[in-house]
Design an enzyme around this catalytic site. Structure first.
Site, PDB file in Angstrom:
ATOM      1  N   TYR A   1       0.783  -1.239   0.000  1.00  0.00           N
ATOM      2  CA  TYR A   1       0.000   0.000   0.000  1.00  0.00           C
ATOM      3  C   TYR A   1       0.814   1.289   0.000  1.00  0.00           C
ATOM      4  CZ  TYR A   1      -4.269  -2.587   0.342  1.00  0.00           C
ATOM      5  OH  TYR A   1      -5.311  -3.424   0.048  1.00  0.00           O
TER       6      TYR A   1
ATOM      7  N   GLY B   1       2.967   3.920  -1.546  1.00  0.00           N
ATOM      8  CA  GLY B   1       3.278   4.292  -2.915  1.00  0.00           C
ATOM      9  C   GLY B   1       2.004   4.338  -3.729  1.00  0.00           C
TER      10      GLY B   1
ATOM     11  N   GLY C   1      -1.159   3.359  -5.887  1.00  0.00           N
ATOM     12  CA  GLY C   1      -2.044   2.206  -5.904  1.00  0.00           C
ATOM     13  C   GLY C   1      -2.122   1.533  -4.550  1.00  0.00           C
TER      14      GLY C   1
ATOM     15  N   HIS D   1      -4.075   5.339   5.351  1.00  0.00           N
ATOM     16  CA  HIS D   1      -3.896   6.618   4.658  1.00  0.00           C
ATOM     17  C   HIS D   1      -4.658   6.622   3.334  1.00  0.00           C
ATOM     18  CE1 HIS D   1      -1.471   9.576   2.238  1.00  0.00           C
ATOM     19  NE2 HIS D   1      -1.740  10.291   3.313  1.00  0.00           N
ATOM     20  N   ASP D   2      -4.577   5.520   2.581  1.00  0.00           N
ATOM     21  CA  ASP D   2      -5.333   5.420   1.332  1.00  0.00           C
ATOM     22  C   ASP D   2      -6.830   5.532   1.598  1.00  0.00           C
ATOM     23  OD1 ASP D   2      -2.936   5.038   0.023  1.00  0.00           O
ATOM     24  OD2 ASP D   2      -3.318   2.947  -0.532  1.00  0.00           O
TER      25      ASP D   2
ATOM     26  N   ASP E   1      -2.472  13.033   6.184  1.00  0.00           N
ATOM     27  CA  ASP E   1      -1.018  12.950   6.052  1.00  0.00           C
ATOM     28  C   ASP E   1      -0.333  12.946   7.415  1.00  0.00           C
ATOM     29  OD1 ASP E   1      -1.414  12.974   3.317  1.00  0.00           O
ATOM     30  OD2 ASP E   1      -0.529  14.957   2.984  1.00  0.00           O
TER      31      ASP E   1
END
Length: 122
Positions: free
Chosen positions: A27, A29, A31, A47-48, A89
């Site tokens: 996860y 980076g 995509g 975070h995604d 973030d």
């Protein structure tokens, strides 16, 4: 903004965001799919998910404002959407810091072919 995310990682976790976390696990980076490989990879998964909940602005491109107060990052500004990006973030950078002791080099430059399992829901 992704460059700001890198700056927050540097400030909070004390590591280069792009170098250490740009190509880590399934996860961290661009995509993301499969099962998070460890606690650090789970930080990126969360975070995604956080970015996925943001509406009304672009988490990867929009610039937000923050300040440092007594060693803490405080997200600010008049735009609630950009503030939300900052909080995503900041929280991920704190998660990275809190899991530095379990960061495992075997997950750096981790091949996507090992990330084929069905992704868990946010």
């Amino acid at each position: 903004h992704l460059l700001q995310f890198g700056d927050l990682i540097d400030k909070i976790a004390g590591r280069s965001g792009f170098w250490y976390y740009g190509f880590y696990g399934c996860y961290c980076g661009l995509g993301g799919r499969g099962r998070p490989q460890d606690a650090t990879d789970r930080c990126c998964f969360v975070h995604d998910c956080c970015y996925g909940k943001v509406t009304g602005c672009d988490p990867k491109k929009d610039i937000y404002t923050y300040s440092e107060e007594n060693g803490a990052i405080v997200c600010g500004g008049d735009n609630p959407c950009k503030k939300e990006i900052c909080e995503c973030d900041r929280d991920a950078a704190i998660c990275f810091r809190d899991n530095l002791d379990t960061y495992d080099n075997k997950y750096w430059l981790f091949p996507n072919k090992y990330c084929k399992e069905e992704s868990e829901p946010c």
